[in-house]
Design a protein around this motif. Structure first.
Motif, PDB file in Angstrom:
ATOM      1  N   ILE A 168      97.297  21.561  55.957  1.00  0.00           N
ATOM      2  CA  ILE A 168      96.370  21.870  56.694  1.00  0.00           C
ATOM      3  C   ILE A 168      96.901  23.654  57.148  1.00  0.00           C
ATOM      4  O   ILE A 168      98.386  23.701  57.899  1.00  0.00           O
ATOM      5  CB  ILE A 168      94.954  21.518  56.761  1.00  0.00           C
ATOM      6  N   ASP A 169      97.002  24.477  57.961  1.00  0.00           N
ATOM      7  CA  ASP A 169      97.257  25.724  58.449  1.00  0.00           C
ATOM      8  C   ASP A 169      96.712  26.491  59.051  1.00  0.00           C
ATOM      9  O   ASP A 169      95.719  27.488  57.684  1.00  0.00           O
ATOM     10  CB  ASP A 169      98.689  25.885  57.816  1.00  0.00           C
ATOM     11  N   ILE A 170      95.971  26.541  60.058  1.00  0.00           N
ATOM     12  CA  ILE A 170      94.808  27.015  60.663  1.00  0.00           C
ATOM     13  C   ILE A 170      95.797  28.493  61.770  1.00  0.00           C
ATOM     14  O   ILE A 170      94.769  29.398  62.027  1.00  0.00           O
ATOM     15  CB  ILE A 170      94.018  26.561  61.813  1.00  0.00           C
ATOM     16  N   SER A 171      96.981  28.518  61.505  1.00  0.00           N
ATOM     17  CA  SER A 171      97.381  29.219  61.828  1.00  0.00           C
ATOM     18  C   SER A 171      97.506  30.998  61.274  1.00  0.00           C
ATOM     19  O   SER A 171      98.352  31.536  61.514  1.00  0.00           O
ATOM     20  CB  SER A 171      99.052  28.754  63.087  1.00  0.00           C
ATOM     21  N   VAL A 172      97.382  30.849  59.690  1.00  0.00           N
ATOM     22  CA  VAL A 172      97.779  32.201  59.180  1.00  0.00           C
ATOM     23  C   VAL A 172      97.099  33.294  59.671  1.00  0.00           C
ATOM     24  O   VAL A 172      97.047  34.628  59.704  1.00  0.00           O
ATOM     25  CB  VAL A 172      96.227  31.692  57.799  1.00  0.00           C
ATOM     26  N   GLY A 173      95.476  33.354  60.993  1.00  0.00           N
ATOM     27  CA  GLY A 173      95.027  34.681  60.405  1.00  0.00           C
ATOM     28  C   GLY A 173      96.501  35.102  61.800  1.00  0.00           C
ATOM     29  O   GLY A 173      96.403  35.952  61.634  1.00  0.00           O
ATOM     30  N   SER A 174      96.173  34.407  62.744  1.00  0.00           N
ATOM     31  CA  SER A 174      97.105  34.421  63.574  1.00  0.00           C
ATOM     32  C   SER A 174      98.604  35.137  63.443  1.00  0.00           C
ATOM     33  O   SER A 174      99.687  36.145  64.360  1.00  0.00           O
ATOM     34  CB  SER A 174      97.882  33.490  64.924  1.00  0.00           C
ATOM     35  N   GLN A 175      99.434  34.254  62.419  1.00  0.00           N
ATOM     36  CA  GLN A 175     100.214  34.824  61.369  1.00  0.00           C
ATOM     37  C   GLN A 175     100.038  36.168  61.391  1.00  0.00           C
ATOM     38  O   GLN A 175     101.058  37.241  61.170  1.00  0.00           O
ATOM     39  CB  GLN A 175     100.686  33.670  60.086  1.00  0.00           C
ATOM     40  N   LEU A 176      99.336  36.363  60.630  1.00  0.00           N
ATOM     41  CA  LEU A 176      98.436  38.051  59.230  1.00  0.00           C
ATOM     42  C   LEU A 176      99.064  39.141  60.853  1.00  0.00           C
ATOM     43  O   LEU A 176      99.263  39.549  60.301  1.00  0.00           O
ATOM     44  CB  LEU A 176      97.159  37.771  59.267  1.00  0.00           C
ATOM     45  N   ALA A 177      98.384  38.830  61.825  1.00  0.00           N
ATOM     46  CA  ALA A 177      98.145  39.856  62.902  1.00  0.00           C
ATOM     47  C   ALA A 177     100.021  40.002  63.548  1.00  0.00           C
ATOM     48  O   ALA A 177     100.117  41.058  63.298  1.00  0.00           O
ATOM     49  CB  ALA A 177      97.694  38.587  64.469  1.00  0.00           C
ATOM     50  N   VAL A 178     101.107  38.933  63.643  1.00  0.00           N
ATOM     51  CA  VAL A 178     101.741  39.170  64.171  1.00  0.00           C
ATOM     52  C   VAL A 178     102.764  39.383  63.192  1.00  0.00           C
ATOM     53  O   VAL A 178     103.003  41.454  63.817  1.00  0.00           O
ATOM     54  CB  VAL A 178     102.395  38.119  65.027  1.00  0.00           C
ATOM     55  N   CYS A 179     102.447  39.265  61.968  1.00  0.00           N
ATOM     56  CA  CYS A 179     103.054  40.257  60.571  1.00  0.00           C
ATOM     57  C   CYS A 179     102.696  41.039  60.710  1.00  0.00           C
ATOM     58  O   CYS A 179     103.445  42.574  60.542  1.00  0.00           O
ATOM     59  CB  CYS A 179     103.182  38.781  59.325  1.00  0.00           C
TER      60      CYS A 179
ATOM     61  N   GLN B 289      95.085  51.192  61.048  1.00  0.00           N
ATOM     62  CA  GLN B 289      94.932  50.816  62.666  1.00  0.00           C
ATOM     63  C   GLN B 289      94.463  49.653  63.394  1.00  0.00           C
ATOM     64  O   GLN B 289      94.330  48.658  61.981  1.00  0.00           O
ATOM     65  CB  GLN B 289      93.576  50.777  63.167  1.00  0.00           C
ATOM     66  N   LEU B 290      95.663  49.075  63.870  1.00  0.00           N
ATOM     67  CA  LEU B 290      95.698  47.244  64.153  1.00  0.00           C
ATOM     68  C   LEU B 290      95.421  47.042  66.323  1.00  0.00           C
ATOM     69  O   LEU B 290      95.610  47.891  66.975  1.00  0.00           O
ATOM     70  CB  LEU B 290      97.185  47.107  64.573  1.00  0.00           C
ATOM     71  N   GLN B 291      94.430  46.403  66.583  1.00  0.00           N
ATOM     72  CA  GLN B 291      94.606  45.905  67.578  1.00  0.00           C
ATOM     73  C   GLN B 291      95.209  43.956  67.687  1.00  0.00           C
ATOM     74  O   GLN B 291      95.160  43.697  66.770  1.00  0.00           O
ATOM     75  CB  GLN B 291      92.750  46.205  68.200  1.00  0.00           C
ATOM     76  N   ALA B 292      94.751  43.956  68.801  1.00  0.00           N
ATOM     77  CA  ALA B 292      95.992  42.714  68.661  1.00  0.00           C
ATOM     78  C   ALA B 292      94.492  41.203  69.031  1.00  0.00           C
ATOM     79  O   ALA B 292      95.002  40.666  68.827  1.00  0.00           O
ATOM     80  CB  ALA B 292      95.946  41.947  70.337  1.00  0.00           C
ATOM     81  N   ALA B 293      93.288  42.015  69.073  1.00  0.00           N
ATOM     82  CA  ALA B 293      92.174  40.796  67.663  1.00  0.00           C
ATOM     83  C   ALA B 293      92.210  40.485  66.845  1.00  0.00           C
ATOM     84  O   ALA B 293      91.514  39.702  66.024  1.00  0.00           O
ATOM     85  CB  ALA B 293      91.299  40.802  69.457  1.00  0.00           C
ATOM     86  N   ILE B 294      92.663  40.866  66.261  1.00  0.00           N
ATOM     87  CA  ILE B 294      92.389  41.789  64.465  1.00  0.00           C
ATOM     88  C   ILE B 294      92.868  40.010  63.809  1.00  0.00           C
ATOM     89  O   ILE B 294      93.824  39.799  64.217  1.00  0.00           O
ATOM     90  CB  ILE B 294      93.216  42.249  63.637  1.00  0.00           C
ATOM     91  N   ALA B 295      92.082  40.020  62.686  1.00  0.00           N
ATOM     92  CA  ALA B 295      92.495  38.826  62.180  1.00  0.00           C
ATOM     93  C   ALA B 295      91.697  37.312  62.357  1.00  0.00           C
ATOM     94  O   ALA B 295      92.477  36.766  62.171  1.00  0.00           O
ATOM     95  CB  ALA B 295      93.520  38.817  61.017  1.00  0.00           C
ATOM     96  N   ASN B 296      91.405  37.822  63.620  1.00  0.00           N
ATOM     97  CA  ASN B 296      90.233  35.988  64.327  1.00  0.00           C
ATOM     98  C   ASN B 296      89.922  35.742  63.233  1.00  0.00           C
ATOM     99  O   ASN B 296      88.611  36.021  63.662  1.00  0.00           O
ATOM    100  CB  ASN B 296      90.311  36.927  65.842  1.00  0.00           C
ATOM    101  N   GLY B 297      90.063  34.651  63.175  1.00  0.00           N
ATOM    102  CA  GLY B 297      89.157  33.445  61.982  1.00  0.00           C
ATOM    103  C   GLY B 297      89.059  33.535  60.895  1.00  0.00           C
ATOM    104  O   GLY B 297      88.953  33.232  60.036  1.00  0.00           O
ATOM    105  N   TYR B 298      90.459  34.896  59.777  1.00  0.00           N
ATOM    106  CA  TYR B 298      90.484  34.969  58.529  1.00  0.00           C
ATOM    107  C   TYR B 298      90.829  33.766  57.969  1.00  0.00           C
ATOM    108  O   TYR B 298      90.657  32.987  57.161  1.00  0.00           O
ATOM    109  CB  TYR B 298      91.036  35.971  58.844  1.00  0.00           C
ATOM    110  N   GLU B 299      91.513  32.709  58.922  1.00  0.00           N
ATOM    111  CA  GLU B 299      91.867  31.282  58.679  1.00  0.00           C
ATOM    112  C   GLU B 299      90.856  30.723  58.315  1.00  0.00           C
ATOM    113  O   GLU B 299      90.713  29.746  56.598  1.00  0.00           O
ATOM    114  CB  GLU B 299      92.250  30.065  59.786  1.00  0.00           C
ATOM    115  N   MET B 300      88.931  30.965  58.345  1.00  0.00           N
ATOM    116  CA  MET B 300      88.149  30.076  58.221  1.00  0.00           C
ATOM    117  C   MET B 300      88.045  30.245  56.582  1.00  0.00           C
ATOM    118  O   MET B 300      88.022  29.808  55.898  1.00  0.00           O
ATOM    119  CB  MET B 300      87.131  30.276  58.745  1.00  0.00           C
ATOM    120  N   ARG B 301      87.942  31.727  56.724  1.00  0.00           N
ATOM    121  CA  ARG B 301      88.141  32.440  54.998  1.00  0.00           C
ATOM    122  C   ARG B 301      88.886  31.933  54.132  1.00  0.00           C
ATOM    123  O   ARG B 301      88.553  31.090  52.995  1.00  0.00           O
ATOM    124  CB  ARG B 301      87.975  34.316  55.658  1.00  0.00           C
ATOM    125  N   VAL B 302      90.180  32.163  54.532  1.00  0.00           N
ATOM    126  CA  VAL B 302      91.310  31.435  53.602  1.00  0.00           C
ATOM    127  C   VAL B 302      91.023  30.295  53.181  1.00  0.00           C
ATOM    128  O   VAL B 302      91.133  29.926  51.836  1.00  0.00           O
ATOM    129  CB  VAL B 302      92.298  31.897  54.303  1.00  0.00           C
TER     130      VAL B 302
END
Lengths: 317, 324
Positions: free
Chosen positions: B72-83, B239-252
C-alpha cells in the motif's frame, strides 16, 4: 540468571524504548531546565491518555494481523453522541452510557465485517474511517456542543492529590487491567496464538472468530472511554474531534515493539510507546518548536521504531 | 442451443469481472443523478466530472500496481502536495511548463524511490513506512510552505484549464497515462512480474523474479504519477496551500478498491482504478450538483467503500465457486 537479567535479554526493544525516553527527557531538560518535576511529567501524559487507551486496544488488533483506521472517527462519533444526547435533554449519565454503547457498536461493526464478512481489515476500517466521521458530521450538522455538567469537567481536568491528573490514573488503571487480560487470561494467549498462525490456532481449538470479535469490541470500548475523557478535556463535542489520531495510536503500538505482521506484541511495550510519544510531543512544545514539526517528528520516530524492531528481530534470530 | 449457451456464459463472465460492479453502479448513478438534477447531464458538468476525476484517477492507476503487489502507499496525498509545490516553483521561476512537469515528476520519482527502498530493501511494512513518509512530508511542507499560498498565473495553467477540441487538456493526459499503464501491465515483463509477485511473493522470489526491483519500480511509477498529478492539480486550481490534498490518499485507495482490485494483491486490471475513480468522481460531483451539504461527503464515501468491498467479496465467492 535472575528475573531481571532474563527480562533484559528477552526484550531488548523495550529496553531501547526506555533508554530513548530517558534521552528525550534529558535533551528537553538540558535545554529548558525543567522537565523532571512530577507535575510536568504528568502534564505531558495528560494529553496522550486518549491515544494511550486506543493504543491498548490497537495492540491486540495489530497482534491479530489486523488494523483499525477508524479509531479517531469512532472517538468523534462517541463524543458527539455524548454531547448531543445531553443537549437534547438526556440525563448525563445516560449520555455517557449511550456513548459507550456507540463505541462498542462501532467496534463490533468493524469486527463483523472483518471476521464474519471476511473482508480485509484495512479496507473495512478505511470505509468506517470515513463512514463514522461522516455520521458524526451529518448527524450534528457540523455543529458543536460545549455545555456540560460541572462535574464532568472533573473527569478531564481534575487532579488527585493536586498533582496527578485523574485521566492519567484512569489510563494506568486500564493499562493494568488490559495487561492482566493479556497475560493472565486465555484471551491474551489465544490472541497471541492467532497472531502467529491463525490456521494453527484454529486447528488447536481456539475459537478464532469469537476472539477476533472481542478484540474489535475491546478497542471500541476503549475508544469510547477515551472519547469521554477527550470531551471533558476539550469541553466540546464536535464531529472533527481527534482527526489524525490514527497515526499516533499506530505509532505508539509500533514503537512498543508490536509486530505489524502479527503475533508479537505486549501491553507494556505499547504503554512505553505511548509514554515516548507523549514526552516527545511535550518536549517539542517546551522547546517552542512549531506544531507542524510534530508531524514530521512522529513520522521519523515511527520509521526509527520499525527499523529498530526489525534490527532487533533479526538479531534475535 | 450450443451457441446460446456460450453467449450466456460469456455474458456471465463479463458480469463477473472485477470492474463490473462499479461500472454498473456508475451507469445507475449517472441515470439517477441526471433524473434528479437538471444541471447534471450537461457537457460542462460531464467535463467537470472528468476534470475532477483526473487528479484521483492518475494516482489510482499507478497505485493499482502497488496494491497488486500486495502493498500500500498512503503517502500519495503528501507526495502530490510536495510535487505540486515543486511544479509551481519551477514554472514561476523558469516560465516553462515542461521544466515544471519534469521537476515535479522527478521529485515524485525520488519520493517513490525512498518509499520503495524502505519497503523492498529493508523489508519493512509498507503501511508503516508510507504512514511515516506521509507525515514527514506533510510536516516539512507545513513548516516551509505553511501560512502562505502559492498562486499560478493563468498563462501557466494551460494543462489544467486549457482545452483541445473542446475537452480539457488534463483529460487527454489521464487517458494517456491509462494507455501507458495498460500496456505496462499486459505487455511488459515488469507488469507480469507484478501480478506474479502479488499472487505469491515467496514463490515468485524462488522462481527467480526480481522482487526488490519490481517493488521499487512500482513505487517510483507511483511517485512520478503523483508528480504529474501535482502539476495538473496546480494548473486546475491555480492556488496552493500547504494543507492541500490532505486525505486524498483515502480517495485514491477507495478508487482502486472500489474498482475491484483485491487489497490482498495479485488480482485486478488496469481498468479497475479507471472505473473506480470515475465512479468516485460521479458521486462527488453528483452530490455537489444536488446541493448535498459537504458534511455528507465522508458518510457517502465511507458507505460506498464498504458497499464496494462487500459486493466484491460476494463476486469473488461466485467466481471461486464456479470458475476455479
Amino acid at each position: 540468571m535472575n528475573k531481571f537479567q532474563t527480562f533484559i535479554r528477552k526484550e531488548p526493544a523495550r529496553i531501547c524504548m526506555l533508554l530513548l525516553i530517558i534521552v528525550v527527557e534529558c535533551v528537553v531538560f538540558s535545554s529548558t531546565g525543567y522537565f523532571f518535576t512530577a507535575s510536568n511529567i504528568f502534564d505531558a501524559l495528560r494529553a496522550s491518555v486518549e491515544i494511550g487507551l486506543a493504543a491498548l486496544g490497537m495492540t491486540f488488533v495489530i497482534m491479530t494481523t489486523g488494523i483499525d483506521l477508524s479509531v479517531g472517527s469512532l472517538l468523534a462519533l462517541v463524543s458527539v453522541t455524548i454531547g448531543f444526547t445531553y443537549q437534547a435533554g438526556c440525563p448525563f449519565f445516560l449520555s455517557l452510557i449511550l456513548g459507550i454503547v456507540v463505541g462498542i457498536a462501532g467496534g463490533a461493526f468493524n469486527g463483523v465485517l472483518i471476521v464474519y464478512g471476511k473482508l480485509h481489515p484495512f479496507v473495512v476500517t478505511l470505509g468506517t474511517f470515513s463512514f463514522y466521521r461522516g455520521i458524526a458530521y451529518a448527524a450534528t450538522d457540523a455543529g458543536a456542543v460545549s455545555v456540560f455538567p460541572d462535574a464532568y469537567a472533573y473527569a478531564g481536568r481534575a487532579y488527585i492529590l493536586g498533582v496527578v491528573p485523574i485521566q492519567v490514573v484512569v489510563f494506568i488503571v486500564l493499562t493494568i487491567l488490559v495487561w492482566i487480560l493479556s497475560k493472565k487470561t486465555p484471551f491474551g494467549t489465544y490472541v497471541t496464538a492467532m497472531g502467529y498462525n491463525e490456521e494453527a490456532a484454529k486447528f488447536s481449538g481456539v475459537q478464532v472468530r469469537k476472539f477476533k470479535m472481542l478484540v474489535y469490541i475491546l478497542i471500541g470500548f476503549l475508544v469510547a472511554v477515551a472519547a469521554i475523557i477527550y470531551t471533558s478535556r476539550v469541553s466540546t463535542a464536535r464531529g472533527n474531534a481527534a482527526i489524525g489520531m490514527e497515526l499516533n495510536v499506530i505509532a505508539a503500538v509500533v514503537l512498543g515493539g508490536t509486530d505489524i505482521k502479527g503475533g508479537k506484541g505486549t501491553i507494556i511495550g505499547t504503554f512505553l510507546g505511548v509514554v515516548i510519544l507523549a514526552f516527545l510531543k511535550n518536549g517539542l512544545a517546551m522547546l517552542s518548536i512549531r506544531g507542524d514539526w510534530a508531524l514530521c517528528v512522529t513520522g521519523v520516530v515511527l520509521l526509527l521504531g520499525i527499523l529498530l524492531n526489525r534490527a532487533l528481530e533479526v538479531r534475535q534470530e | 442451443m450450443e451457441k446460446k449457451k456460450s453467449i450466456n456464459a460469456t455474458v456471465i463472465r463479463l458480469l463477473l469481472r472485477p470492474s463490473t460492479p462499479s461500472l454498473v453502479f456508475s451507469i445507475i448513478l449517472l441515470m439517477a443523478f441526471s433524473a434528479a438534477a437538471s444541471g447534471f447531464m450537461t457537457f460542462d458538468n460531464i467535463q467537470a466530472i472528468l476534470v475532477q476525476t483526473v487528479v484521483i484517477g492518475i494516482m489510482a492507476i499507478a497505485l493499482n500496481f502497488v496494491i497488486l503487489l500486495g502493498e500500500i502507499d498512503i503517502s500519495v496525498g503528501s507526495q502530490l502536495a510536495v510535487c505540486a509545490y515543486a511544479f509551481g516553483y519551477v514554472v514561476t521561476w523558469t516560465d516553462s511548463l515542461l521544466l515544471g512537469l519534469l521537476a515535479a515528476m522527478a521529485g515524485g520519482g525520488i519520493l517513490g524511490l525512498i518509499n520503495g527502498l524502505l519497503v523492498a530493501k529493508l523489508n519493512l511494512s509498507s503501511f508503516i513506512v508510507t504512514l511515516a513518509t506521509q507525515n514527514v512530508l506533510r510536516g516539512i511542507l507545513l513548516v516551509y510552505a505553511g501560512g502562505g499560498a502559492m498562486n499560478l498565473t493563468a498563462e501557466h495553467r494551460a494543462l489544467g484549464i486549457g482545452t483541445f477540441l473542446g475537452i480539457n487538456n488534463s483529460v487527454y493526459v489521464f487517458l494517456l497515462v491509462f494507455a501507458v499503464c495498460a500496456v505496462l501491465s499486459r505487455h511488459t515483463t515488469w507488469g507480469r512480474d507484478v501480478y506474479a509477485i502479488g499472487g505469491n511473493r515467496g514463490a515468485a522470489g524462488m522462481a527467480g523474479l526480481p522482487v526488490a526491483s519490481t517493488y521499487i519500480r512500482a513505487y517510483m511509477l507511483l511517485g512520478i504519477c503523483c508528480g504529474l498529478t501535482g502539476g495538473i492539480f496546480l494548473c486546475q486550481i491555480g492556488q496552493l496551500q500547504a494543507a492541500i490534498a490532505n486525505g486524498y490518499e483515502m480517495r485514491v485507495i477507495a478508487a482502486v478498491a472500489i474498482g475491484g482490485t483485491s487489497m490482498a494483491g495479485g488480482r485486478g486490471s488496469a481498468l479497475s482504478p479507471l472505473v473506480g475513480s470515475i465512479l468516485i468522481g460521479i458521486i462527488l460531483n453528483g452530490m455537489s450538483v444536488m446541493a448535498v451539504p459537504s458534511t455528507f461527503e465522508s458518510l457517502v464515501l465511507g458507505a460506498i467503500i464498504l458497499l464496494a468491498v462487500a459486493v466484491d467479496a460476494a463476486r469473488h465467492k461466485v467466481v471461486d465457486k464456479h470458475y476455479e
